[in-house]
Design an enzyme around this catalytic site. Sequence first.
Site, PDB file in Angstrom:
ATOM      1  N   ASN A 146      43.257  45.283  38.524  1.00 23.91           N
ATOM      2  CA  ASN A 146      42.901  46.624  38.996  1.00 23.91           C
ATOM      3  C   ASN A 146      43.588  47.031  40.296  1.00 23.91           C
ATOM      4  OD1 ASN A 146      41.397  45.037  40.668  1.00 23.91           O
ATOM      5  ND2 ASN A 146      39.409  45.931  40.156  1.00 23.91           N
ATOM      6  N   HIS A 205      42.313  45.825  46.262  1.00 21.41           N
ATOM      7  CA  HIS A 205      40.985  45.427  46.742  1.00 21.41           C
ATOM      8  C   HIS A 205      40.684  46.173  48.030  1.00 21.41           C
ATOM      9  CE1 HIS A 205      37.703  42.910  48.308  1.00 21.41           C
ATOM     10  NE2 HIS A 205      38.358  42.960  49.461  1.00 21.41           N
ATOM     11  N   GLU A 233      36.681  39.155  55.780  1.00 20.49           N
ATOM     12  CA  GLU A 233      37.912  39.133  54.984  1.00 20.49           C
ATOM     13  C   GLU A 233      39.148  39.233  55.877  1.00 20.49           C
ATOM     14  OE1 GLU A 233      35.745  41.097  51.070  1.00 20.49           O
ATOM     15  OE2 GLU A 233      37.255  42.260  52.131  1.00 20.49           O
ATOM     16  N   LYS A 272      47.218  43.988  44.824  1.00 26.60           N
ATOM     17  CA  LYS A 272      47.127  42.805  43.964  1.00 26.60           C
ATOM     18  C   LYS A 272      48.442  42.558  43.199  1.00 26.60           C
ATOM     19  CE  LYS A 272      42.078  43.092  43.428  1.00 26.60           C
ATOM     20  NZ  LYS A 272      40.945  43.070  42.474  1.00 26.60           N
ATOM     21  N   TYR A 313      37.179  34.777  46.900  1.00 31.06           N
ATOM     22  CA  TYR A 313      36.236  35.339  45.926  1.00 31.06           C
ATOM     23  C   TYR A 313      35.043  34.409  45.666  1.00 31.06           C
ATOM     24  CZ  TYR A 313      39.215  39.330  44.689  1.00 31.06           C
ATOM     25  OH  TYR A 313      39.924  40.515  44.712  1.00 31.06           O
TER      26      TYR A 313
HETATM   27  P1  IDP Z   1      35.541  45.418  43.894  1.00 25.69           P
HETATM   28  O1  IDP Z   1      36.913  44.760  43.870  1.00 25.69           O
HETATM   29  O2  IDP Z   1      35.603  46.848  43.419  1.00 25.69           O
HETATM   30  O3  IDP Z   1      34.836  45.268  45.221  1.00 25.69           O
HETATM   31  P2  IDP Z   1      33.836  43.291  42.823  1.00 25.69           P
HETATM   32  O4  IDP Z   1      32.581  43.510  42.050  1.00 25.69           O
HETATM   33  O5  IDP Z   1      33.717  42.753  44.214  1.00 25.69           O
HETATM   34  O6  IDP Z   1      34.650  44.676  42.804  1.00 25.69           O
HETATM   35  O7  IDP Z   1      34.737  42.318  41.961  1.00 25.69           O
HETATM   36  C1  IDP Z   1      35.868  41.698  42.509  1.00 25.69           C
HETATM   37  C2  IDP Z   1      36.975  41.716  41.495  1.00 25.69           C
HETATM   38  O8  IDP Z   1      36.603  40.921  40.368  1.00 25.69           O
HETATM   39  C3  IDP Z   1      37.277  43.108  40.896  1.00 25.69           C
HETATM   40  O9  IDP Z   1      38.152  43.873  41.684  1.00 25.69           O
HETATM   41  C4  IDP Z   1      37.887  42.747  39.573  1.00 25.69           C
HETATM   42  O10 IDP Z   1      39.259  42.402  39.733  1.00 25.69           O
HETATM   43  C5  IDP Z   1      37.108  41.496  39.183  1.00 25.69           C
HETATM   44  N1  IDP Z   1      35.977  41.845  38.301  1.00 25.69           N
HETATM   45  C6  IDP Z   1      34.800  42.373  38.660  1.00 25.69           C
HETATM   46  N2  IDP Z   1      34.004  42.554  37.594  1.00 25.69           N
HETATM   47  C7  IDP Z   1      34.711  42.122  36.532  1.00 25.69           C
HETATM   48  C8  IDP Z   1      34.430  42.056  35.127  1.00 25.69           C
HETATM   49  O11 IDP Z   1      33.346  42.420  34.661  1.00 25.69           O
HETATM   50  N3  IDP Z   1      35.416  41.540  34.354  1.00 25.69           N
HETATM   51  C9  IDP Z   1      36.618  41.126  34.861  1.00 25.69           C
HETATM   52  N4  IDP Z   1      36.923  41.194  36.168  1.00 25.69           N
HETATM   53  C10 IDP Z   1      35.972  41.680  36.987  1.00 25.69           C
END
Ligand code: IDP
Length: 143
Positions: A114, A117, A128, A11, A51
């Site tokens: 974070n 992905h 994807e 990212k 997304y």
């Molecule tokens: P993942 O990336 O671990 O699969 P997902 O639940 O699919 O997690 O969420 C996609 C992305 O959305 C996450 O990587 C993160 O960047 C963002 N995200 C998920 N939950 C939150 C939240 O509660 N607050 C802010 N960003 C979030």
Amino acid sequence: MAIERTFSIIKPDAVAKNHIGAIYNRFETAGLQIVAAKMLHLTKEQAEGFYAEHSERGFFGDLVAFMTSGPIMVQVLEGENAVLAHREILGATNPAQAAPGTIRADFAESIDENAAHGSDAVESAAREIAYFFSAEELCPRTR
Ligand code: IDP
């Protein structure tokens, strides 16, 4: 053991901090082969489409803004149980909860930014991969 393909994004935060090589090293050390890769700067439409399942969530606007804030690397990784193997080295979505030594524990600052992905299932991986790569762009090993 099944040979699978999974989809990875490094990212904008991790690309900006020059962590591409370090994260690629984690993939290869885990036995995952990079069979396709490219650098992109996503448009708003591309990020929203990728997304789309999160479009009703409160963080969606921030997520799209973050994912379009700078270049990313997109990869297809191949190996035994690649989907789960990749998720394991990635670590939990929230880096504060990610196991020590995982990519998110070592390279991410927050759940909003974070670092990387990884697809969560073989079916989502296929979707994807097709979102970013044509079949001709995949280069499985021949030796
Ligand atoms: P993942 O990336 O671990 O699969 P997902 O639940 O699919 O997690 O969420 C996609 C992305 O959305 C996450 O990587 C993160 O960047 C963002 N995200 C998920 N939950 C939150 C939240 O509660 N607050 C802010 N960003 C979030």
